[in-house]
Scaffold this motif. Structure first.
Motif, PDB file in Angstrom:
ATOM      1  N   GLU A 193       2.018  -6.437 -12.491  1.00  0.00           N
ATOM      2  CA  GLU A 193       1.930  -5.892 -10.844  1.00  0.00           C
ATOM      3  C   GLU A 193       3.177  -5.583  -9.831  1.00  0.00           C
ATOM      4  N   ILE A 194       3.258  -6.724 -10.156  1.00  0.00           N
ATOM      5  CA  ILE A 194       4.482  -6.662  -9.238  1.00  0.00           C
ATOM      6  C   ILE A 194       5.889  -5.707  -9.824  1.00  0.00           C
ATOM      7  N   ASN A 195       5.597  -6.323 -11.295  1.00  0.00           N
ATOM      8  CA  ASN A 195       6.538  -5.502 -11.611  1.00  0.00           C
ATOM      9  C   ASN A 195       6.573  -3.897 -11.804  1.00  0.00           C
ATOM     10  N   MET A 196       5.360  -3.612 -11.646  1.00  0.00           N
ATOM     11  CA  MET A 196       5.106  -1.883 -11.025  1.00  0.00           C
ATOM     12  C   MET A 196       5.337  -1.339  -9.387  1.00  0.00           C
ATOM     13  N   PHE A 197       5.161  -2.834  -8.858  1.00  0.00           N
ATOM     14  CA  PHE A 197       5.540  -2.546  -7.866  1.00  0.00           C
ATOM     15  C   PHE A 197       7.129  -2.966  -7.455  1.00  0.00           C
TER      16      PHE A 197
ATOM     17  N   ASN B 197       1.018  -1.268  -0.006  1.00  0.00           N
ATOM     18  CA  ASN B 197      -0.597  -0.380  -0.228  1.00  0.00           C
ATOM     19  C   ASN B 197       0.527   0.998   0.093  1.00  0.00           C
ATOM     20  N   SER B 198       2.225   1.089   0.925  1.00  0.00           N
ATOM     21  CA  SER B 198       2.878   2.608   0.617  1.00  0.00           C
ATOM     22  C   SER B 198       3.661   2.654  -0.794  1.00  0.00           C
ATOM     23  N   ARG B 199       3.409   1.777  -1.807  1.00  0.00           N
ATOM     24  CA  ARG B 199       4.252   1.652  -2.801  1.00  0.00           C
ATOM     25  C   ARG B 199       3.162   1.439  -3.790  1.00  0.00           C
ATOM     26  N   PHE B 200       2.395   0.706  -4.137  1.00  0.00           N
ATOM     27  CA  PHE B 200       1.429   0.692  -5.465  1.00  0.00           C
ATOM     28  C   PHE B 200       0.430  -0.526  -4.685  1.00  0.00           C
TER      29      PHE B 200
ATOM     30  N   ARG C 289       9.020  -1.083  -9.523  1.00  0.00           N
ATOM     31  CA  ARG C 289       9.305  -0.203 -10.111  1.00  0.00           C
ATOM     32  C   ARG C 289       9.621   1.032  -9.068  1.00  0.00           C
ATOM     33  N   LYS C 290       8.299   0.754  -8.569  1.00  0.00           N
ATOM     34  CA  LYS C 290       8.086   1.995  -7.270  1.00  0.00           C
ATOM     35  C   LYS C 290       8.521   2.301  -5.972  1.00  0.00           C
ATOM     36  N   ILE C 291       9.009   0.800  -5.603  1.00  0.00           N
ATOM     37  CA  ILE C 291      10.381   0.382  -5.312  1.00  0.00           C
ATOM     38  C   ILE C 291      11.927   1.062  -5.305  1.00  0.00           C
TER      39      ILE C 291
END
Length: 244
Positions: A174-178, A64-67, A180-182
């Motif tokens: 979704e995990i790829n985006m997560f 929730n803090s990233r994606f 990336r957001k990290i």
């Protein structure tokens, strides 16, 4: 003869008592063992459920803090690769010279990243429940780190193996985006911290930390907070008292 029969009958009845006594004791012990097994199973299942609950809460907080848009399925995939570890206070979780192979999701407790410069330790970062800890250069380049990670409190952490995270990132957008957001968040935090050191006064740096991460002010040792804000403990004391 009649009395003989009565005596025989009484003896017969008394003779059956030991058998009845041991039968009752057997039933009692079996019942006790059953109850003990039930309670042991309950306690074991409760421990497992508590562990599963913390795992789920930690993954949800981190995601929730990233994606926050990530689906339940994506979150469960992340849960499946995590490794739980527990540390007491004051333990080195990753030492200088070691290579980082995992991202760390903090379930409970507070951790500190620091390094040594001119014989003094300098705090780089604090992490607590719902935060991600990583030595980014060591993790991405697979080289020995200069950073040290220690527990400031008894901690429960979840290790996220970097290679497995990359595998999931290839399979799930979704995990790829997560992921990336990290990385984006890490870059932003580094830039914000550098700008704070360059352009803000000691009081402004302290107020920003108090506003954005009050848990650090509440829980971290003052000497470590002073080190993080690039000021002496004496300067931090004056800032906190309103002198500066």
């Amino acid at each position: 003869e009649g009395m003989g029969k009565n005596h025989a009958s009484q003896y017969a009845n008394f003779g059956s008592l030991p058998s009845l006594f041991w039968r009752q004791r057997y039933i009692f012990f079996e019942s006790t063992r059953f109850i003990s097994t039930v309670f042991s199973t309950f306690a074991h299942n409760k421990t497992i459920n508590d562990m599963d609950t913390l795992l789920r809460e930690t993954v949800n907080a981190v995601v929730n803090s990233r994606f926050p848009e990530m689906s339940i399925e994506g979150r469960r995939q992340i849960e499946s690769i995590l490794i739980r570890e527990e540390f007491p206070k004051g333990v080195i979780a990753l030492n200088e010279g070691e290579v980082a192979h995992e991202l760390v999701f903090v379930g409970k407790g507070m951790l500190r990243q620091y390094y040594y410069k001119n014989g003094k330790d300098v705090t780089e970062h604090f992490s607590y429940e719902g935060c991600i800890v990583m030595c980014i250069e060591s993790l991405l380049k697979q080289v020995p780190t200069r950073l040290i990670i220690e527990t400031l409190e008894p901690a429960i952490i979840y290790l996220c193996p970097y290679d497995k995270m990359l595998q999931l990132a290839k399979q799930n957008w979704e995990i790829n985006m997560f992921y990336r957001k990290i990385l984006e968040y890490s870059l932003i935090v580094s830039q914000t911290k550098a700008d704070s050191w360059r352009f803000e006064s000691a009081r402004e740096r302290y107020n920003l930390l108090l506003e954005t991460h009050p848990e650090i002010i509440k829980r971290a040792p003052l000497a470590d907070i002073a080190s993080y804000l690039l000021m002496t403990p004496e300067t931090l004391s004056r800032v906190r008292s309103g002198v500066l």
